[in-house]
Design a protein around this motif. Structure first.
Motif, mmCIF file in Angstrom:
data_model
loop_
_atom_site.group_PDB
_atom_site.id
_atom_site.type_symbol
_atom_site.label_atom_id
_atom_site.label_comp_id
_atom_site.label_asym_id
_atom_site.label_seq_id
_atom_site.Cartn_x
_atom_site.Cartn_y
_atom_site.Cartn_z
ATOM 1 N N TYR A 118 48.563 42.678 37.624
ATOM 2 C CA TYR A 118 47.638 41.841 38.378
ATOM 3 C C TYR A 118 46.295 41.771 37.640
ATOM 4 N N VAL A 119 45.706 42.966 37.434
ATOM 5 C CA VAL A 119 44.388 43.031 36.828
ATOM 6 C C VAL A 119 44.129 44.471 36.405
ATOM 7 N N SER A 120 43.238 44.641 35.440
ATOM 8 C CA SER A 120 42.788 45.969 35.032
ATOM 9 C C SER A 120 41.282 46.050 35.224
ATOM 10 N N GLU A 121 40.825 47.186 35.725
ATOM 11 C CA GLU A 121 39.393 47.414 35.933
ATOM 12 C C GLU A 121 38.897 48.447 34.928
ATOM 13 N N ILE A 122 37.760 48.159 34.310
ATOM 14 C CA ILE A 122 37.136 49.069 33.356
ATOM 15 C C ILE A 122 35.823 49.556 33.960
ATOM 16 N N HIS A 141 41.741 51.260 34.653
ATOM 17 C CA HIS A 141 42.583 51.237 35.849
ATOM 18 C C HIS A 141 43.466 49.991 35.808
ATOM 19 N N PHE A 142 44.747 50.170 36.128
ATOM 20 C CA PHE A 142 45.711 49.072 36.088
ATOM 21 C C PHE A 142 46.334 48.879 37.462
ATOM 22 N N THR A 143 46.236 47.680 38.003
ATOM 23 C CA THR A 143 46.905 47.317 39.240
ATOM 24 C C THR A 143 48.093 46.432 38.888
ATOM 25 N N PHE A 144 49.289 46.980 39.090
ATOM 26 C CA PHE A 144 50.524 46.284 38.731
ATOM 27 C C PHE A 144 51.206 45.712 39.977
ATOM 28 N N HIS A 145 52.051 44.734 39.758
ATOM 29 C CA HIS A 145 52.955 44.298 40.803
ATOM 30 C C HIS A 145 53.858 45.477 41.218
ATOM 31 N N ARG A 146 54.329 45.445 42.446
ATOM 32 C CA ARG A 146 55.228 46.513 42.884
ATOM 33 C C ARG A 146 56.627 46.255 42.305
ATOM 34 N N ASP A 147 56.722 46.511 41.030
ATOM 35 C CA ASP A 147 57.937 46.307 40.246
ATOM 36 C C ASP A 147 58.175 47.609 39.477
ATOM 37 N N PRO A 148 58.821 48.605 40.089
ATOM 38 C CA PRO A 148 58.944 49.919 39.451
ATOM 39 C C PRO A 148 59.574 49.872 38.070
ATOM 40 N N PHE A 173 36.665 43.379 35.041
ATOM 41 C CA PHE A 173 38.067 43.103 35.356
ATOM 42 C C PHE A 173 38.651 42.184 34.298
ATOM 43 N N THR A 174 39.866 42.534 33.829
ATOM 44 C CA THR A 174 40.472 41.782 32.738
ATOM 45 C C THR A 174 41.989 41.888 32.792
ATOM 46 N N GLY A 175 42.641 41.067 32.002
ATOM 47 C CA GLY A 175 44.086 41.172 31.799
ATOM 48 C C GLY A 175 44.429 41.478 30.354
ATOM 49 N N TYR A 176 43.384 41.694 29.523
ATOM 50 C CA TYR A 176 43.540 42.017 28.092
ATOM 51 C C TYR A 176 44.211 40.895 27.314
ATOM 52 N N VAL A 177 43.999 39.669 27.772
ATOM 53 C CA VAL A 177 44.553 38.528 27.051
ATOM 54 C C VAL A 177 43.397 37.612 26.614
ATOM 55 N N HIS A 178 43.689 36.375 26.348
ATOM 56 C CA HIS A 178 42.742 35.467 25.706
ATOM 57 C C HIS A 178 41.506 35.167 26.531
ATOM 58 N N ASP A 179 41.561 35.367 27.876
ATOM 59 C CA ASP A 179 40.445 34.931 28.719
ATOM 60 C C ASP A 179 39.325 35.964 28.836
ATOM 61 N N GLY A 180 39.352 37.014 28.036
ATOM 62 C CA GLY A 180 38.258 37.972 28.010
ATOM 63 C C GLY A 180 38.095 38.722 29.316
#
Length: 424
Positions: free
Chosen positions: A324-328, A350-357, A216-223
């Motif tokens: 929110y988070v992405s799962e690989i 897999h990408f879990t986004f906020h419900r912000d269409p 699980f990641t956000g593809y930013v600095h925290d790996g």
């Protein structure tokens, strides 16, 4: 008797609330004859499962047929190791019954709330370098055609691979025949803080650290924020010491979605338990994931995993406000025509986004562009910005599938705007 529910435009939505269905009626048959009548008496029908799709694959301006009121059939042939399961049952219900009888499915999705047939129809999967999609367990299908006839396709039927992931275009599936095996126990552990440089150098080793592994990641600095490793206690799966690679073991339960209730996740800390209570990430008694969310997912060749991760890291900051988070995950090759992992070992993003269409719509083209060099295939139940012509390019048997759909449904009774656009 079947029940009919007349719906208004604002009364029925999908599970996450980002899609409002347009169906003028929802029919809930209680018998096979009622189901056949519902199919033949309406010019446009669509099967409706657990409403966990995030796009319009289950939408229609005609009649939706929900199978939840059909008999809860679970028949086990222990000699052949095949279970006949009613299409409308959830994996939570079916898996518990199989486990009680001493059997198991090879794998499960991250949440057990979804219907068995709906998960199969959209190409849903779990994780594991040797685990193919859920559709790979299907060795038979029972389906009501547009004529009302019931057809049973067994393991030797030449069109079974087309029906394994049928996206609702071939008929209403009433039961699936699933390959089963003896029940097993799984122990799950969580590690945090895996550095990007380890992912770049040891991706396949990390993903092979257990029977099922998720990052699980956000593809930013925290790996990599979390690594979920699920090991079967009856096997000596290859083990990579994640602590030697710089990750830290979790000492308390963790939820993959930031800010969510940890009570909703399956048991961790290496405590062995039944397969169906460990392979999913979420407990069936809780709302899974974030709830109010939008999901998308792409699968591409496993050999492209590291460059694809690097490409997504390039747009990590742009995704951050809505992600929110992405799962690989890793998924083994499948034979189903329309499985996103068809004919190739795959990596799933897999990408879990906020419900912000609007916000999600703005980042989808960025994801498409980042993954375009890797022949990425979108999940059939998630949102995507990929046009139909590109879908035909990345799914090489989609044209053949469309021709089959026309043969078995010449009046296009099962077509909806989603399928019309996809199949042409």
């Amino acid at each position: 008797m079947s029940t009919i529910e007349t719906t208004g435009a604002d009364l029925r939505t999908n599970w996450a609330g980002n899609v409002t269905y347009r169906a003028r009626e929802v029919v809930r048959p209680t018998t096979l004859d009622e189901l056949r009548t519902a199919v033949t008496s309406n010019p446009r029908v669509t099967a409706l499962g657990s409403r966990h799709s995030f796009n319009l694959v289950a939408d229609t301006d005609g009649v939706q047929i929900a199978l939840g009121a059909m008999p809860e059939v679970i028949e086990i042939d222990s000699e052949r190791r095949v279970a006949r399961v009613a299409a409308g049952l959830t994996h939570a219900r079916a898996a518990a019954a199989l486990d009680e009888a001493g059997f198991a499915l090879a794998n499960l999705a991250s949440l057990p709330h979804i219907s068995v047939a709906g998960a199969v129809a959209t190409g849903t999967h779990g994780s594991g370098v040797r685990n193919a999609s859920l559709a790979s367990s299907v060795v038979g299908v029972e389906i009501v055609r547009a004529s009302g006839d019931v057809e049973v396709l067994d393991a030797d039927h030449p069109d079974l691979d087309a029906h394994r992931v049928g996206i609702g275009a071939l008929g209403v599936v009433t039961a699936v025949h699933l390959a089963i095996e003896p029940r097993f126990d799984v122990a799950q552990r969580i590690h945090t803080g895996l550095p990007w440089e380890v992912v770049d150098a040891r991706f396949e080793d990390v993903m092979s650290a257990g029977y099922s592994v998720s990052m699980f990641t956000g593809y930013v600095h925290d790996g990599i924020r979390q690594v979920w490793t699920k090991r079967r206690v009856d096997r000596d799966d290859p083990v990579v010491d994640l602590e030697d690679l710089g990750a830290m073991p979790s000492t308390s339960p963790l939820h993959p979605v930031p800010g969510s209730d940890n009570a909703g996740v399956t048991e961790q800390a290496g405590v062995p338990g039944p397969w169906h209570e460990r392979l999913p990430h979420f407990r069936s008694s809780f709302t899974p994931s974030a709830g109010a969310e939008i999901q998308c997912e792409y699968l591409l060749p496993a050999s492209d995993a590291v460059p694809a991760i690097q490409a997504l890291r390039g747009i990590g900051e742009a995704m951050a406000p809505v992600l929110y988070v992405s799962e690989i995950r890793r998924v083994a090759a499948d034979t189903a025509w329309l499985a996103p992992s068809s004919e190739r070992d795959s990596v799933a993003f897999h990408f879990t986004f906020h419900r912000d269409p609007e916000g999600v719509a703005a980042v989808l083209p960025l994801i498409d562009a980042a993954l375009a060099p890797f022949d990425a295939r979108p999940h059939w139940g998630k949102v995507t910005a990929m046009p139909a012509d590109q879908l035909h390019a990345v799914y090489p048997r989609l044209g053949e599938f469309a021709a089959l759909a026309d043969r078995v449904d010449p009046e296009r009774r099962f077509r909806n705007p989603f399928l019309t656009e996809v199949l042409g």
